[in-house]
Design a protein around this motif. Structure first.
Motif, PDB file in Angstrom:
ATOM      1  N   ALA A   1       0.832  -1.207   0.000  1.00 11.11           N
ATOM      2  CA  ALA A   1       0.000   0.000   0.000  1.00 11.11           C
ATOM      3  C   ALA A   1       0.868   1.259   0.000  1.00 11.11           C
ATOM      4  O   ALA A   1       0.589   2.235  -0.717  1.00 11.11           O
ATOM      5  CB  ALA A   1      -0.922  -0.004   1.215  1.00 11.11           C
ATOM      6  N   PHE A   2       1.943   1.236   0.789  1.00 10.69           N
ATOM      7  CA  PHE A   2       2.789   2.431   0.882  1.00 10.69           C
ATOM      8  C   PHE A   2       3.511   2.724  -0.427  1.00 10.69           C
ATOM      9  O   PHE A   2       3.513   3.861  -0.909  1.00 10.69           O
ATOM     10  CB  PHE A   2       3.804   2.262   2.011  1.00 10.69           C
ATOM     11  N   THR A   3       4.170   1.720  -0.988  1.00 14.16           N
ATOM     12  CA  THR A   3       4.974   1.975  -2.192  1.00 14.16           C
ATOM     13  C   THR A   3       4.111   2.436  -3.364  1.00 14.16           C
ATOM     14  O   THR A   3       4.545   3.289  -4.149  1.00 14.16           O
ATOM     15  CB  THR A   3       5.755   0.710  -2.590  1.00 14.16           C
ATOM     16  N   LEU A   4       2.907   1.909  -3.476  1.00 12.09           N
ATOM     17  CA  LEU A   4       2.045   2.345  -4.572  1.00 12.09           C
ATOM     18  C   LEU A   4       1.587   3.789  -4.373  1.00 12.09           C
ATOM     19  O   LEU A   4       1.430   4.541  -5.344  1.00 12.09           O
ATOM     20  CB  LEU A   4       0.831   1.423  -4.695  1.00 12.09           C
ATOM     21  N   GLN A   5       1.363   4.181  -3.125  1.00 14.24           N
ATOM     22  CA  GLN A   5       0.946   5.557  -2.864  1.00 14.24           C
ATOM     23  C   GLN A   5       2.117   6.531  -2.985  1.00 14.24           C
ATOM     24  O   GLN A   5       1.952   7.650  -3.474  1.00 14.24           O
ATOM     25  CB  GLN A   5       0.356   5.673  -1.459  1.00 14.24           C
ATOM     26  N   PHE A   6       3.275   6.098  -2.530  1.00  8.74           N
ATOM     27  CA  PHE A   6       4.405   7.021  -2.445  1.00  8.74           C
ATOM     28  C   PHE A   6       5.172   7.124  -3.763  1.00  8.74           C
ATOM     29  O   PHE A   6       5.502   8.224  -4.214  1.00  8.74           O
ATOM     30  CB  PHE A   6       5.337   6.565  -1.329  1.00  8.74           C
ATOM     31  N   PHE A   7       5.445   5.988  -4.370  1.00  9.90           N
ATOM     32  CA  PHE A   7       6.252   5.988  -5.595  1.00  9.90           C
ATOM     33  C   PHE A   7       5.412   5.849  -6.856  1.00  9.90           C
ATOM     34  O   PHE A   7       5.983   5.776  -7.955  1.00  9.90           O
ATOM     35  CB  PHE A   7       7.280   4.858  -5.537  1.00  9.90           C
ATOM     36  N   LYS A   8       4.125   5.763  -6.707  1.00  3.12           N
ATOM     37  CA  LYS A   8       3.192   5.714  -7.839  1.00  3.12           C
ATOM     38  C   LYS A   8       3.575   4.604  -8.835  1.00  3.12           C
ATOM     39  O   LYS A   8       3.596   3.433  -8.473  1.00  3.12           O
ATOM     40  CB  LYS A   8       3.155   7.085  -8.546  1.00  3.12           C
ATOM     41  N   ASP A   9       3.909   4.961 -10.043  1.00  3.51           N
ATOM     42  CA  ASP A   9       4.176   3.970 -11.098  1.00  3.51           C
ATOM     43  C   ASP A   9       5.405   3.107 -10.806  1.00  3.51           C
ATOM     44  O   ASP A   9       5.521   1.997 -11.331  1.00  3.51           O
ATOM     45  CB  ASP A   9       4.377   4.672 -12.449  1.00  3.51           C
ATOM     46  N   HIS A  10       6.317   3.617 -10.000  1.00  4.19           N
ATOM     47  CA  HIS A  10       7.513   2.854  -9.660  1.00  4.19           C
ATOM     48  C   HIS A  10       7.331   2.026  -8.385  1.00  4.19           C
ATOM     49  O   HIS A  10       8.276   1.384  -7.921  1.00  4.19           O
ATOM     50  CB  HIS A  10       8.714   3.791  -9.489  1.00  4.19           C
ATOM     51  N   GLY A  11       6.150   2.067  -7.812  1.00  3.79           N
ATOM     52  CA  GLY A  11       5.912   1.409  -6.538  1.00  3.79           C
ATOM     53  C   GLY A  11       6.117  -0.095  -6.577  1.00  3.79           C
ATOM     54  O   GLY A  11       6.723  -0.669  -5.660  1.00  3.79           O
ATOM     55  N   ARG A  12       5.621  -0.762  -7.613  1.00  6.56           N
ATOM     56  CA  ARG A  12       5.760  -2.220  -7.696  1.00  6.56           C
ATOM     57  C   ARG A  12       7.227  -2.645  -7.784  1.00  6.56           C
ATOM     58  O   ARG A  12       7.632  -3.647  -7.186  1.00  6.56           O
ATOM     59  CB  ARG A  12       4.980  -2.766  -8.889  1.00  6.56           C
ATOM     60  N   ASP A  13       7.988  -1.897  -8.545  1.00 10.99           N
ATOM     61  CA  ASP A  13       9.399  -2.243  -8.683  1.00 10.99           C
ATOM     62  C   ASP A  13      10.108  -2.121  -7.332  1.00 10.99           C
ATOM     63  O   ASP A  13      10.910  -2.993  -6.953  1.00 10.99           O
ATOM     64  CB  ASP A  13      10.053  -1.319  -9.714  1.00 10.99           C
ATOM     65  N   VAL A  14       9.813  -1.057  -6.586  1.00  9.25           N
ATOM     66  CA  VAL A  14      10.398  -0.878  -5.250  1.00  9.25           C
ATOM     67  C   VAL A  14       9.943  -2.009  -4.326  1.00  9.25           C
ATOM     68  O   VAL A  14      10.747  -2.586  -3.577  1.00  9.25           O
ATOM     69  CB  VAL A  14       9.990   0.490  -4.673  1.00  9.25           C
TER      70      VAL A  14
END
Length: 692
Positions: free
Chosen positions: A284-297
């Protein structure tokens, strides 16, 4: 006017208010700072725009009477802000201020990410209050300074990845010290354990490997019956309830202070519970914070942790001989996978992780089931410590050997426990998950040479009925267990198929072994007694465990065979005590069916039978009672058999009297007055029934 509006907009966009500059350069990073940065970014975009639609305010220029001009129409278009003197002048100031905002924002995030690496840090609090709260600043960096944004992303990924990996490494190491080690030796978990191994377990004081009771918060209890309790499920299935309820994981420091240990499936649940909670929060955090790059992170953070959990699980499986634990782990894994779906964590990497766990667990579980089949197939009476009664000098020793063998008890316990785990939470629709689980088990176990029904295992001289054979069909072995063709394993079999096949094989081999052990006894009667005791043990344990409370057809095969063996015993017992009168009844009933018989020609034989029965019938019933009580360890089973024997005796004697009445045609000889009345026999039968 339109000209005034254009001029006002231009001034608003190009003028840098002093308070905005001070906030960006000197003030703390807070909501005002964020607002100023967003305003700065808007001004920067305006000034650098070559064709901003807001500046395209057209004006008509008309000549006056004195030669001057005035704005009245739409022929004049103001130049872009970047081409004006004011625009060019403020552009440099905006760029310097923007660089300062980038510098301060970068340092702010690096400081906050540094806090993540501190011991005992509440990561979630930092994420919510320090990172997500300023998510618009990370968007600003992504547009204004991609290299800085990449740096922040890399630092966060590395920091969180190392922290999560370290936490799970420490937690796994701590949990390993809480392992109750339910089974330490591979042969301890075999149904057909050899007598020598059984004695070694008892003599070494390691009875706890046969623990009878398991609690989520206690160590295994020392077993009263070491030959049975290694397969007793007890409270171990409660771990599945904990999964459904998302109960808190084990607190290691608290468990250590209270000197608690746990079966490994509870340790596994705790690790997986921590993992899915971490996955959910981070997803939930990475998708909100890094948007399109969230899954990769997200993937990079958990790659090492996934490998750590898989490696730890694989290392445990090398020396795991607890089939119940493995099946519980399989269900735990699938329940947690369902939980992730319910939490809407739809990520292929997470799904692949759960699948890889399944691919580790299923082959080992299948191997342990195959070991059970192999141990049963190679066992015999000598290995299991059963000597022939004919070689024993003590009648008491022979009687003990007639009682149910520990193989029957261990088989019933093992099967009951497996099925209880499979059926656990079936009402919530979770049962189908286990059956459809991908097992990816390599092929290699040839089932063609193995009997598919109990009747084929119990070949001549103990043949089962056709209804027995139908009831033993694999589709009825586990009610509610159906093959799901939507998700097959590599060799074309689902998890449900594997359980069905292996339990069916174990059932056949168990009955074949019991028959081989029964052959160790000296005569047919002893073989029958041995089989009755073992079949009764299996049925009682199934009923006691309530595995088939709503599916009586599964017990029906054993019940039918038990009924058949009881009938054989009744005839054997009566033949031993009253063989002459039984032979007489069977002989003359056959003769009377084809014609009349003059019984006067057999007076001497009849008189001998009448007087002998009158003299010995009470003693015979007393001996039957003693035999039954000594032969059958289960009181209810013995009572039922005693009733059958005495009832059959009464029927034989009634038939004997009917033959005499028909044979003498109402003119009975004088010795017939010694005939015992059926009323007397009934009274004697009731006396024994009441005394019991």
């Amino acid at each position: 006017t339109k000209a005034e509006a254009a001029l006002t907009l231009f001034l608003q966009k190009v003028v840098i208010p002093p308070n905005m500059a001070n906030a960006i350069i000197y003030d703390d990073i807070d909501a005002i700072f964020v607002a100023c940065v967003m305003d700065l970014e808007a001004k920067y975009a305006y000034v650098h725009g070559d064709d901003d639609p807001s500046t395209n305010i057209s004006c008509n220029v008309e000549p006056g009477d004195d030669g001057s001009t005035s704005v009245a129409g739409s022929s004049f278009i103001p130049p872009p802000p970047s081409q004006t003197v004011a625009g060019r002048e403020v552009k440099a100031h905006l760029e310097r201020l923007r660089l300062k905002a980038i510098e301060r924002t970068r340092q702010f995030f690096l400081d906050k990410l540094g806090e993540l690496r501190r011991p005992k840090t509440n990561v979630r609090m930092i994420q919510v209050n320090s990172l997500l709260k300023f998510a618009s600043l990370i968007d600003f960096l992504r547009d204004a300074a991609p290299e800085v944004y990449q740096e922040i992303k890399d630092v966060y990924t590395e920091s969180m990845g190392k922290m999560v990996h370290a936490l799970f490494r420490v937690y796994l190491a701590q949990l390993s010290r809480l392992d109750a080690k339910v089974v330490n030796r591979h042969d301890a978990q075999l149904i057909a354990i050899e007598e020598s191994a059984l004695k070694s377990h008892g003599s070494s004081g390691s009875e706890t490997i046969f623990a009878a009771s398991y609690s989520p918060f206690n160590t295994p209890v020392k077993a009263k019956h070491p030959t049975t309790d290694s397969f007793h499920l007890g409270d171990r299935a409660d771990v599945l309830d904990a999964c459904v309820q998302c109960a808190k994981p084990i607190l290691v420091h608290l468990a250590q202070s209270e000197h608690k240990t746990y079966p490994y499936e509870q340790l596994f649940r705790s690790v997986m519970m921590h993992l899915i909670d971490s996955l959910t929060n981070e997803y939930a955090f990475t998708l909100q914070f890094f948007k399109d790059h969230g899954r990769d992170v997200f993937h990079k953070i958990f790659n090492r942790t996934f490998s750590l959990v898989l490696e730890t699980t694989e290392n445990y499986l090398f020396n795991c001989h607890d089939a119940l634990c493995l099946l519980l782990m399989i269900k735990i894994n699938h329940l947690h996978q369902r939980t992730m779906k319910q939490r809407r964590v739809n990520d292929e990497t997470v799904d692949n992780f759960f699948d890889r766990v399944n691919q580790l667990l299923w082959p080992r579980f299948k191997t342990l089931l195959e070991n059970q089949v192999r141990s049963l197939r190679t066992a015999n009476g000598k290995k299991l410590g059963l000597s022939s009664p004919s070689s024993s000098s003590s009648s008491n020793t022979a009687a003990v050997e007639l009682h149910s063998h520990y193989v029957a008890r261990r088989y019933a316990e093992f099967t009951s426990s497996i099925l209880l785990i499979v059926q656990h939470h079936d009402v919530n629709g979770l049962h189908a998950d286990l059956i459809s689980a991908r097992s990816d088990v390599p092929s290699g176990h040839d089932n063609r040479a193995q009997p598919r029904t109990l009747s084929s295992a119990l070949s001549s001289p103990m043949k089962a009925s056709k209804s027995f054979e139908r009831a033993a069909d694999r589709s009825k072995l586990i009610s509610g267990v159906h093959t799901n063709q939507a998700n097959l394993s590599v060799d074309g079999r689902s998890g449900g198929d594997i359980i069905l096949d292996e339990l069916s094989n174990i059932q056949q081999e168990t009955m074949s072994l019991l028959r081989r052990v029964a052959d160790e006894h000296s005569d047919r009667k002893r073989k029958t007694i041995f089989l009755i005791n073992n079949l009764d043990q299996i049925i009682n344990m199934f009923q006691e465990r309530r595995v088939f409370a709503q599916h009586a057809e599964v017990i029906a095969p054993f019940e039918e065979l038990l009924t058949q063996q009881r009938e054989v015993f009744v005839e054997e017992e009566l033949t031993q005590m009253y063989s002459k009168i039984i032979a007489f009844v069977q002989q003359f009933e056959g003769k009377m069916q084809v014609g009349t018989v003059d019984m006067n020609q057999h007076n001497r034989n009849v008189e001998s039978l009448v007087r002998e029965f009158a003299l010995n019938w009470k003693r015979g019933i007393e001996q039957i009672n003693k035999n039954v009580l000594s032969y059958f360890s289960n009181f209810r089973n013995g009572l039922e058999i005693l009733k059958q024997v005495l009832t059959q005796l009464l029927l034989y004697y009634t038939r004997f009297q009917d033959i005499l009445r028909k044979g003498y045609r109402g003119k009975v000889p004088e010795f017939c007055k010694d005939l015992v009345s059926t009323t007397q026999i009934l009274a004697e039968i009731k006396k024994y029934a009441l005394s019991i």
